[in-house]
Design a protein around this motif. Sequence first.
Motif, PDB file in Angstrom:
ATOM      1  N   SER A  20       0.861  -1.322  -0.096  1.00  0.00           N
ATOM      2  CA  SER A  20       0.184   0.022   0.030  1.00  0.00           C
ATOM      3  C   SER A  20       0.863   1.274   0.055  1.00  0.00           C
ATOM      4  O   SER A  20       0.435   2.386  -0.884  1.00  0.00           O
ATOM      5  N   THR A  23       2.300   1.848  -3.584  1.00  0.00           N
ATOM      6  CA  THR A  23       1.222   2.196  -4.483  1.00  0.00           C
ATOM      7  C   THR A  23       1.088   3.781  -4.153  1.00  0.00           C
ATOM      8  O   THR A  23       0.918   4.431  -5.152  1.00  0.00           O
ATOM      9  N   ALA A  24       1.018   4.379  -2.840  1.00  0.00           N
ATOM     10  CA  ALA A  24       0.700   5.511  -2.594  1.00  0.00           C
ATOM     11  C   ALA A  24       1.857   6.502  -2.929  1.00  0.00           C
ATOM     12  O   ALA A  24       1.732   7.393  -3.641  1.00  0.00           O
ATOM     13  N   ALA A  27       2.234   7.014  -6.656  1.00  0.00           N
ATOM     14  CA  ALA A  27       1.102   7.967  -7.090  1.00  0.00           C
ATOM     15  C   ALA A  27       1.405   9.383  -6.891  1.00  0.00           C
ATOM     16  O   ALA A  27       1.320   9.944  -7.993  1.00  0.00           O
ATOM     17  N   LYS A  40       5.496  10.383   1.825  1.00  0.00           N
ATOM     18  CA  LYS A  40       5.148   8.935   1.303  1.00  0.00           C
ATOM     19  C   LYS A  40       6.242   7.967   1.342  1.00  0.00           C
ATOM     20  O   LYS A  40       6.412   6.738   1.637  1.00  0.00           O
TER      21      LYS A  40
END
Length: 100
Positions: A20, A23-24, A27, A40
């Motif tokens: 997770s 992925t963050a 992004a 992040k």
Amino acid sequence: KTLTEGKDKVEAGEKDKIESAITALEAVIKGDDLQAIKDKSEELSKAASGLAQRMYEDAAKQGAAGPGDAGSTGASSGGKKAGDDAVDAEFEEVKDDKDK
């Protein structure tokens, strides 16, 4: 990479947290917000730190228990190995002007 290499050491739920965070981070990298990228990145680092720590400890145990890679264990321990005649010193090269 750490997640792939340490897949046998991943605790329940830890893999989901790491994926997770990855992925963050992916992004926000597409954007221009430097602070969001730093945040992040820090979240990913925290999510993966437990796994990385276990991998490091296992590698240290394997290095200490067997013949393994003597160079990596000796250098990381900071101690001097028996028979190590290397001397750590600074020097300055002085050129003689008479040769010109």
